[in-house]
Scaffold this active site. Structure first.
Site, PDB file in Angstrom:
ATOM      1  N   LYS A  11       0.861  -1.205   0.000  1.00 35.41           N
ATOM      2  CA  LYS A  11       0.000   0.000   0.000  1.00 35.41           C
ATOM      3  C   LYS A  11       0.891   1.247   0.000  1.00 35.41           C
ATOM      4  CE  LYS A  11      -3.424  -2.644   2.528  1.00 35.41           C
ATOM      5  NZ  LYS A  11      -4.739  -2.625   3.096  1.00 35.41           N
ATOM      6  N   GLU A 107      -9.913  -0.454  -1.429  1.00 36.96           N
ATOM      7  CA  GLU A 107      -9.536   0.924  -1.051  1.00 36.96           C
ATOM      8  C   GLU A 107      -9.675   1.857  -2.248  1.00 36.96           C
ATOM      9  OE1 GLU A 107      -5.751  -0.038   0.704  1.00 36.96           O
ATOM     10  OE2 GLU A 107      -6.798  -0.987   2.380  1.00 36.96           O
TER      11      GLU A 107
HETATM   12  C1  PEP Z   1      -5.139  -5.816   1.397  1.00 36.02           C
HETATM   13  O1  PEP Z   1      -4.616  -4.720   1.430  1.00 36.02           O
HETATM   14  O2  PEP Z   1      -5.609  -6.219   0.330  1.00 36.02           O
HETATM   15  C2  PEP Z   1      -5.209  -6.624   2.603  1.00 36.02           C
HETATM   16  C3  PEP Z   1      -5.631  -7.854   2.514  1.00 36.02           C
HETATM   17  O3  PEP Z   1      -4.795  -6.021   3.763  1.00 36.02           O
HETATM   18  P1  PEP Z   1      -4.657  -6.736   5.205  1.00 36.02           P
HETATM   19  O4  PEP Z   1      -3.847  -7.990   5.003  1.00 36.02           O
HETATM   20  O5  PEP Z   1      -3.930  -5.724   6.029  1.00 36.02           O
HETATM   21  O6  PEP Z   1      -6.007  -7.043   5.701  1.00 36.02           O
END
Ligand code: PEP
Length: 268
Positions: A11, A107
């Protein structure tokens, strides 16, 4: 059975200095395991998705290293090139060494208002540029409570894939494409569906794909609060081909444990 696949989505985290120590940690681990060939992991099905600004550095690092890790962009624009301030074209991702692109992440859908038709255009553009999509699909908590999970997933899938799911020619490399089932309410929350729930969603996704695809099928991963302690429970499910990891993938040590434990379960 093909080896499990692990996608690490950083991210909006890690500049170049942090990316460098992370990659050194993966390299060090690979060097140390020379003595224990049975538990060896070679990261062959590992895909890192750093932010755009670190892509070039990570790509150059990987060229000089023995790590066999693939690279993904976290987003892309569907235009070729031109007046799209702040956007990145598929050809630019290819040029810095990406093989994959994440599209449809919740997101992006929720914070940046990305729509199903846009995701379809992105898929089209990246495939034309010989990149492989990592298409994220997933329901919100409210949609789940309302019993709409499958309706939402089916819409996201069929709109993104478009004519491909209506039987109009299956791309040659479809088995290199990835679908990540990521319930929105499980992302970054520490909450997860049960592995059995995930497996039954994956089965439905697979059935839906089989109706439209002439041959081959994408790998289907699970994403949402996966970490080094729960990875085994997910990977025990035959329907789960791998995982997409956000938060836990920011630590190289945790990612290594996830890959080691996940791979061991699939090999058993
Ligand atoms: C993601 O960003 O797609 C995700 C699965 O994040 P997390 O593992 O932090 O839940």
């Amino acid at each position: 059975m093909s080896p499990p696949c692990f996608v690490a989505n950083w991210k909006m985290n890690k500049g170049i200095a942090e990316a460098e120590s992370y990659l050194y940690a993966l390299e060090k681990h690979t060097a140390q395991q020379m003595d224990t060939p049975l538990s060896k992991i070679d990261f062959a099905e590992t895909i890192l998705a750093p932010p755009f600004t670190a892509l070039s550095f990570v790509s150059e690092f990987l060229k000089q290293s023995s790590l066999r890790v693939d690279l993904a962009g976290q987003n892309v624009h569907y235009g070729g090139e031109g007046a799209f301030t702040g956007e990145i074209a598929p050809s630019m991702l290819r040029e810095v060494g990406c093989r994959y692109v994440i599209i449809g992440h919740s997101e992006r859908r929720q914070i940046f208002g990305e729509t199903d038709p846009e995701i379809h255009e992105k898929l089209d553009a990246i495939v034309k540029c010989d990149l492989r999509p990592i298409l994220c699909i997933g329901e919100t908590l409210q949609e789940r409570k309302d019993g709409k999970t499958w309706a939402v997933l089916e819409r996201q899938l069929s709109e993104a894939f478009g004519e491909i799911l209506q039987g109009h020619g299956t791309p040659e490399n479809i088995s290199e494409w990835i679908i990540a089932y990521e319930p929105v309410w499980a992302i970054g929350t520490g909450q997860t569906p049960t592995p059995g729930d995930v497996a039954s969603v994956h089965r439905k996704v697979r059935e839906c794909l089989c109706q439209g695809l002439k041959k081959g099928r994408p790998r289907i991963l699970y994403g949402g609060s996966v970490n080094e302690t729960n990875i085994e429970t997910f990977m025990k499910e035959k329907q789960i081909d791998g995982v997409l990891v956000g938060g836990a993938s920011l630590s190289a040590d945790k990612l290594i444990k996830i890959i080691e434990r996940g791979t061991a379960v699939k090999r058993a």
